[in-house]
Design an enzyme around this catalytic site. Sequence first.
Site, mmCIF file in Angstrom:
data_model
loop_
_atom_site.group_PDB
_atom_site.id
_atom_site.type_symbol
_atom_site.label_atom_id
_atom_site.label_comp_id
_atom_site.label_asym_id
_atom_site.label_seq_id
_atom_site.Cartn_x
_atom_site.Cartn_y
_atom_site.Cartn_z
ATOM 1 N N GLY A 40 5.075 13.703 1.817
ATOM 2 C CA GLY A 40 4.271 13.866 3.021
ATOM 3 C C GLY A 40 3.071 12.945 3.109
ATOM 4 C CD1 TRP A 94 4.092 6.905 3.090
ATOM 5 C CD2 TRP A 94 4.943 5.787 4.827
ATOM 6 N NE1 TRP A 94 4.421 5.648 2.673
ATOM 7 C CE2 TRP A 94 4.951 4.942 3.705
ATOM 8 C CE3 TRP A 94 5.441 5.306 6.037
ATOM 9 C CZ2 TRP A 94 5.423 3.637 3.746
ATOM 10 C CZ3 TRP A 94 5.917 4.000 6.073
ATOM 11 C CH2 TRP A 94 5.896 3.176 4.942
ATOM 12 C CG ASP A 102 12.849 13.735 2.194
ATOM 13 O OD1 ASP A 102 13.815 13.933 1.422
ATOM 14 O OD2 ASP A 102 11.981 12.879 1.979
ATOM 15 C CG ASP A 156 21.770 13.126 3.927
ATOM 16 O OD1 ASP A 156 21.354 12.159 4.602
ATOM 17 O OD2 ASP A 156 22.559 13.002 2.977
ATOM 18 C CG ASP A 172 8.367 4.768 1.587
ATOM 19 O OD1 ASP A 172 8.496 3.535 1.473
ATOM 20 O OD2 ASP A 172 7.726 5.458 0.771
ATOM 21 C CE LYS A 197 10.318 2.057 -0.292
ATOM 22 N NZ LYS A 197 10.217 3.012 -1.407
#
Length: 168
Positions: A28, A30, A47, A64, A83, A123
């Site tokens: 958490g 971010w 998540d 997911d 991320d 990312k």
Amino acid sequence: KPKNIEIENKFKMISNSKKILELGSSPGSWSQVICNLNKNVSIHAVDILDMQFKHSQIKFFKKDFLEFDFGTLKTKYDLLLSDIAPNTVGHQSTDHLRIISLIESMLYLVENYIQLNGNFVFKLLKGSQDKIILDRLKQKFKIISNFKPKSSRTRSSEIYIVAQRFII
């Protein structure tokens, strides 16, 4: 400085967003930065792990993202943040291909759930398939930037791709 603050300082996307989709939001940190920077933003956080940070601006889904039906949320986002990185096995090309597969799934979400002129930050572990992803992004966004936060280890192949101004 946290990576997302470095990204925000350079690109100014969080402070200008109204609806953010954050993939891989646990624990958490971010989301916490986002809530501190923008009091008017609404965040959908997804998540498979529980999120420790909770806030009235966040609606968390313990799912997911590959199996979640985003259509049920009936919303379009002006910023999609990820991320996410797969659990690495230490074999650079395998790790690269695993993250590329996740990014390709994220591109489906971008195509269907990002608003016109929306942004996508994710990312990437650099490798052989980068060009394929970047070429797809160039068809859909006006500006594509590579960003290596100062807080990333210099030896790491981790970079962030910042895709701005969704056009299709």
